[in-house]
Design a protein around this motif. Structure first.
Motif, PDB file in Angstrom:
ATOM      1  N   UNK B  37      30.726  51.012  43.410  1.00 31.89           N
ATOM      2  CA  UNK B  37      31.434  51.333  44.201  1.00 31.89           C
ATOM      3  C   UNK B  37      32.947  51.092  43.892  1.00 31.89           C
ATOM      4  N   UNK B  38      33.244  50.186  43.138  1.00 26.90           N
ATOM      5  CA  UNK B  38      34.580  49.687  42.699  1.00 26.90           C
ATOM      6  C   UNK B  38      35.211  50.558  41.820  1.00 26.90           C
ATOM      7  N   UNK B  39      34.251  51.160  40.932  1.00 28.56           N
ATOM      8  CA  UNK B  39      34.582  52.205  39.972  1.00 28.56           C
ATOM      9  C   UNK B  39      34.877  53.521  40.743  1.00 28.56           C
ATOM     10  N   UNK B  40      34.237  54.004  41.648  1.00 31.04           N
ATOM     11  CA  UNK B  40      34.557  55.110  42.463  1.00 31.04           C
ATOM     12  C   UNK B  40      36.040  55.007  42.929  1.00 31.04           C
ATOM     13  N   UNK B  69      43.195  42.871  32.373  1.00 28.91           N
ATOM     14  CA  UNK B  69      41.896  43.184  32.388  1.00 28.91           C
ATOM     15  C   UNK B  69      41.367  43.363  33.701  1.00 28.91           C
ATOM     16  N   UNK B  70      40.603  44.569  34.405  1.00 29.21           N
ATOM     17  CA  UNK B  70      40.475  44.705  35.345  1.00 29.21           C
ATOM     18  C   UNK B  70      39.037  44.628  35.607  1.00 29.21           C
ATOM     19  N   UNK B  71      38.430  43.832  36.277  1.00 31.55           N
ATOM     20  CA  UNK B  71      36.915  43.658  36.068  1.00 31.55           C
ATOM     21  C   UNK B  71      36.125  43.550  37.807  1.00 31.55           C
ATOM     22  N   UNK B  72      35.133  44.490  37.420  1.00 31.42           N
ATOM     23  CA  UNK B  72      34.100  44.456  38.643  1.00 31.42           C
ATOM     24  C   UNK B  72      32.992  43.962  38.505  1.00 31.42           C
ATOM     25  N   UNK B  98      40.624  40.560  39.409  1.00 34.92           N
ATOM     26  CA  UNK B  98      38.976  40.581  39.716  1.00 34.92           C
ATOM     27  C   UNK B  98      38.982  41.398  40.808  1.00 34.92           C
ATOM     28  N   UNK B  99      38.183  42.675  40.777  1.00 30.82           N
ATOM     29  CA  UNK B  99      38.355  44.002  41.672  1.00 30.82           C
ATOM     30  C   UNK B  99      37.204  43.668  42.169  1.00 30.82           C
ATOM     31  N   UNK B 100      37.178  43.617  43.646  1.00 31.30           N
ATOM     32  CA  UNK B 100      36.015  43.521  44.687  1.00 31.30           C
ATOM     33  C   UNK B 100      35.260  42.269  44.923  1.00 31.30           C
ATOM     34  N   UNK B 101      34.686  42.306  46.155  1.00 31.21           N
ATOM     35  CA  UNK B 101      34.188  40.876  46.573  1.00 31.21           C
ATOM     36  C   UNK B 101      32.933  40.512  45.513  1.00 31.21           C
ATOM     37  N   UNK B 102      32.387  41.306  44.867  1.00 34.34           N
ATOM     38  CA  UNK B 102      31.328  40.498  43.873  1.00 34.34           C
ATOM     39  C   UNK B 102      32.132  39.809  42.748  1.00 34.34           C
ATOM     40  N   UNK B 103      33.073  40.606  42.000  1.00 35.39           N
ATOM     41  CA  UNK B 103      34.022  40.047  41.169  1.00 35.39           C
ATOM     42  C   UNK B 103      34.528  38.649  41.618  1.00 35.39           C
ATOM     43  N   UNK B 104      34.930  38.490  42.889  1.00 40.65           N
ATOM     44  CA  UNK B 104      35.459  37.414  43.353  1.00 40.65           C
ATOM     45  C   UNK B 104      34.329  36.245  43.972  1.00 40.65           C
ATOM     46  N   UNK B 105      33.268  36.494  43.594  1.00 42.57           N
ATOM     47  CA  UNK B 105      32.136  35.663  43.764  1.00 42.57           C
ATOM     48  C   UNK B 105      31.570  35.571  45.223  1.00 42.57           C
ATOM     49  N   UNK B 106      31.302  36.743  45.800  1.00 44.62           N
ATOM     50  CA  UNK B 106      30.890  36.794  47.188  1.00 44.62           C
ATOM     51  C   UNK B 106      29.629  36.026  47.295  1.00 44.62           C
ATOM     52  N   UNK B 122      34.130  32.636  34.301  1.00 45.48           N
ATOM     53  CA  UNK B 122      34.342  32.944  32.640  1.00 45.48           C
ATOM     54  C   UNK B 122      35.807  32.890  32.406  1.00 45.48           C
ATOM     55  N   UNK B 123      36.756  33.576  33.305  1.00 44.72           N
ATOM     56  CA  UNK B 123      38.028  33.688  33.051  1.00 44.72           C
ATOM     57  C   UNK B 123      38.833  33.338  34.078  1.00 44.72           C
ATOM     58  N   UNK B 124      40.270  33.073  33.565  1.00 42.59           N
ATOM     59  CA  UNK B 124      41.119  32.606  34.552  1.00 42.59           C
ATOM     60  C   UNK B 124      41.791  33.989  35.370  1.00 42.59           C
ATOM     61  N   UNK B 125      41.408  34.051  36.724  1.00 42.60           N
ATOM     62  CA  UNK B 125      41.873  34.986  37.643  1.00 42.60           C
ATOM     63  C   UNK B 125      43.326  35.081  38.073  1.00 42.60           C
ATOM     64  N   UNK B 126      44.016  36.151  37.674  1.00 36.38           N
ATOM     65  CA  UNK B 126      45.349  36.012  38.198  1.00 36.38           C
ATOM     66  C   UNK B 126      45.499  37.033  39.414  1.00 36.38           C
ATOM     67  N   UNK B 127      44.812  38.030  39.478  1.00 37.80           N
ATOM     68  CA  UNK B 127      45.104  39.174  40.658  1.00 37.80           C
ATOM     69  C   UNK B 127      43.583  39.178  41.563  1.00 37.80           C
ATOM     70  N   UNK B 128      43.818  38.770  42.605  1.00 38.16           N
ATOM     71  CA  UNK B 128      42.298  38.969  43.283  1.00 38.16           C
ATOM     72  C   UNK B 128      42.429  40.110  44.436  1.00 38.16           C
ATOM     73  N   UNK B 129      41.617  40.931  44.070  1.00 35.91           N
ATOM     74  CA  UNK B 129      41.554  42.286  45.097  1.00 35.91           C
ATOM     75  C   UNK B 129      40.337  42.306  45.832  1.00 35.91           C
ATOM     76  N   UNK B 130      40.086  41.764  47.191  1.00 30.51           N
ATOM     77  CA  UNK B 130      39.001  41.888  47.909  1.00 30.51           C
ATOM     78  C   UNK B 130      38.733  42.994  48.450  1.00 30.51           C
ATOM     79  N   UNK B 131      37.407  43.165  48.835  1.00 26.79           N
ATOM     80  CA  UNK B 131      36.795  44.405  49.484  1.00 26.79           C
ATOM     81  C   UNK B 131      35.662  44.821  49.020  1.00 26.79           C
ATOM     82  N   UNK B 132      34.704  45.602  49.913  1.00 24.71           N
ATOM     83  CA  UNK B 132      33.291  45.801  49.161  1.00 24.71           C
ATOM     84  C   UNK B 132      33.031  47.356  49.719  1.00 24.71           C
TER      85      UNK B 132
END
Lengths: 474, 168
Positions: B37-40, B69-72, B98-106, B122-132
């Motif tokens: 979903x995040x890729x779409x 590094x934009x991670x889903x 971190x893109x999306x709720x899963x990457x944010x640890x939902x 695993x990595x230090x997160x600078x930008x948090x983009x919530x949503x599912x």
């Protein structure tokens, strides 16, 4: 029509499994899935979902020693199923060479097909790709530019969703199944819900059948539009890629206006359908879909007539009809190879009465045919959507029409083909959930289609199937 | 050689083209176990409707060319190594989104034996983009906000973001 799709369950010993499969094939049946489970006593078993002309059949085969006879020689399409059952459930299959599928051993020789010869070299791609794509690793064996063989090593995204769904009450397991894949969320959850409802002896009423069919066709709409755009991107046809990306966005805005979510999350429930679908939103959706239809139809026709596109797609990535049948291909890709078969033609729990699958004019099994099949299927989807949106829509539900059983199987035609969900219930709790999606069925065909092509054609061939990784990896 | 470069620099100043948005971010996307979903939605953000490139946001093919590094996804065990390699390949300074709720640890996803609980493990997160999944506007808004660091003017035509949109 309660009872028309009643599931028969039969239990055989390991010595009887092959006979059961042979009988099913002789009777004109199709083995649609094979998976492992553990019985209540902890004994491993293999289960096969078979579609027979007179109804669905679940074959259970308990394995006291954990060893089953391989049936891949009878049904080559079950190769991945057996490998997954081995890797995730420890079942050993006698009579075949096991290559890991879900497991990722360090040594490439353990999972690759050995390819030898003069000047054969390997090209490794992934799991991280150059664009915005899901994760998967491909190992090409090539001579010069020519691909001899591709090994796809998926399951990088394996999240253990089936195990996570197990042990939950069915309504709580549904959101887990939904997150197998966003693009196929409706197909997967409807298959799950139908399996649960079948096990509980429930039959959907008319509003629920209409609502679910509407959701499935909406999902197919933005997936087909997306796929056509991706194919254009695969040949560098920027106008086509942009146009269809725009159409997909418009379709998703219609979907959002109707249901409140761009991927229809949360729209399917077990045993009920309570979409609000206010009249104003439905009217707006009909209007927007009519506009979209006009534009998408014109663009689709342009694609079919585009000489440059045809030049690249004709004869590229061919899967012959026999090969498609042998590999158990499903969905638009199978229809592009000339195989009949669309679950929508026999979906008594949905609203597809009288539906007949469209087929391309020239089902040559190449990329061009896979473009054309989507163009002609879009026409049907627009027709179905307009029909459903112009008719009554409202809350619906399922009523108990039979006695509850432990097992249920749901079959749904998703955008990428037949999706089968097998569920075992213990009261209200899901004991085993198995989801076999259209993408799962078709990935081996992508590798087959790529053999003999050139390396630069692989992205195009891949996009002409446009399979999900998430649906497979789960 | 250097004379030539100075000459070019003066010429470019004298041409005085209208200035676009100052600053840009090049993004390398890594799918670490999403539902697609995040890729779409990220593709849609780069697509014809939202066209994030006009704000100076670009998808780049290699982590070596990336600022972000934009991670889903929740980071599956099978993707963890590849993700760490991609991060190690990036030049400094680098940001992690971190893109999306899963990457944010939902925590909604699968079997905990098969994945971590988000990128933060695993990595230090600078930008948090919530949503599912987060919709394209949300994605663009958070990434544009990441450019609004001291010394970076906000790109013209981009609305200021609210409190919840500030990069974490």
């Amino acid at each position: 029509m309660p009872g028309v799709d009643a599931l028969r369950v039969t239990t055989v010993g390991p010595w009887g499994l092959r006979g059961e499969v042979e009988d099913a094939l002789a009777a004109g049946g199709v083995v649609e899935a094979l998976f492992a489970a553990h019985g209540a006593d902890g004994v491993a078993e293999v289960r096969c979902v078979v579609a027979l002309p007179d109804g669905p059949l679940l074959v259970r085969c308990p394995l006291p020693a954990g060893v089953a006879p391989s049936v891949v020689d009878l049904v080559p399409a079950l190769d991945w199923d057996e490998r997954e059952a081995h890797d995730l459930h420890g079942v050993t299959f006698e009579g075949g060479v096991h290559r890991p599928l879900v497991d990722h051993p360090e040594d490439p020789a353990a999972w690759m097909t050995p390819v030898a010869g003069t000047d054969v070299h390997q090209v490794a791609v992934g799991p991280i790709h150059a664009g915005v794509i899901e994760s998967g690793h491909f190992r090409f064996h090539a001579v010069g530019e020519r691909i001899l063989h591709v090994d796809a090593r998926l399951f990088h995204k394996h999240r253990g969703l089936e195990r996570a769904a197990e042990g939950r009450a069915a309504p709580d397991a549904l959101p887990v199944v939904q997150r197998a894949c966003a693009a196929c969320a409706v197909a997967n959850t409807v298959a799950f819900a139908e399996a649960v409802e079948q096990a509980r002896g429930m039959w959907p009423d008319e509003p629920m059948r209409r609502a679910r069919t509407l959701l499935l066709e909406l999902e197919r709409l933005y997936n087909h539009l997306n796929d056509l755009g991706q194919i254009c991107a695969g040949v560098g046809l920027a106008p086509g890629a942009m146009a269809f990306a725009g159409f997909k966005e418009r379709a998703q805005r219609v979907v959002h206006g109707l249901v409140g979510h761009r991927f229809l999350f949360g729209s399917v429930a077990v045993g009920a359908s309570d979409l609000p679908l206010p009249a104003a939103a439905v009217a707006a959706a009909r209007r927007d879909l009519a506009d979209l239809r006009a534009d998408a139809t014109r663009a689709g026709r342009s694609l079919l007539l585009d000489a440059a596109l045809r030049d690249r797609t004709r004869g590229t990535g061919v899967v012959s009809r026999d090969e498609a049948r042998r590999l158990g291909m499903v969905g638009p890709a199978a229809r592009a190879s000339g195989l009949a078969g669309d679950v929508r033609e026999g979906s008594p729990r949905l609203w597809y009465a009288g539906f007949r699958a469209a087929s391309p004019e020239d089902p040559a099994g190449d990329v061009a045919a896979r473009v054309e099949v989507r163009v002609v299927e879009l026409r049907q989807t627009f027709d179905l959507l307009d029909d459903l949106l112009s008719g009554p829509l409202g809350p619906g539900g399922a009523t108990v029409a039979g006695s509850p059983r432990a097992h249920g199987v749901g079959r749904v035609e998703g955008a990428r083909g037949r999706t089968v969900c097998a569920v075992e219930l213990d009261g209200d709790v899901a004991r085993r959930v198995h989801l076999r999606t259209g993408s799962y069925a078709n990935w081996p065909a992508v590798a087959r289609a790529a053999a003999g092509a050139t390396l630069p054609d692989f992205p195009l061939i891949n996009k002409s199937f446009e399979l999900c990784y998430a649906c497979v990896d789960r | 050689m250097f004379l030539l470069l100075r000459h070019l620099a003066r010429q470019r100043r004298e041409i005085a083209l209208p200035r676009g948005p100052r600053g840009s971010l090049h993004l390398r996307h890594v799918d670490a176990g999403s539902c697609n979903g995040c890729e779409h939605e990220l593709q849609a953000t780069a697509g014809p409707f939202h066209d994030m490139q006009r704000f100076g946001l670009f998808i780049t093919a290699s982590p070596r060319h990336a600022d972000v590094l934009l991670i889903t996804g929740p980071v599956t065990t099978r993707m963890r190594h590849a993700l760490e390699v991609a991060y190690a390949s990036m030049p400094e300074p680098r940001l992690v989104a971190a893109l999306g709720d899963c990457a944010l640890g939902c925590g909604l996803l699968g079997d905990p034996r098969e994945h971590l609980n988000g990128v933060g493990d695993v990595l230090p997160v600078d930008i948090r983009i919530p949503g599912c999944p987060p919709d394209p506007e949300t994605i663009a808004r958070h990434l544009v906000a990441a450019m609004e660091r001291p010394g970076h003017a906000r790109p013209r035509g981009v609305p200021a973001t609210g409190g919840d949109a500030a990069p974490g």
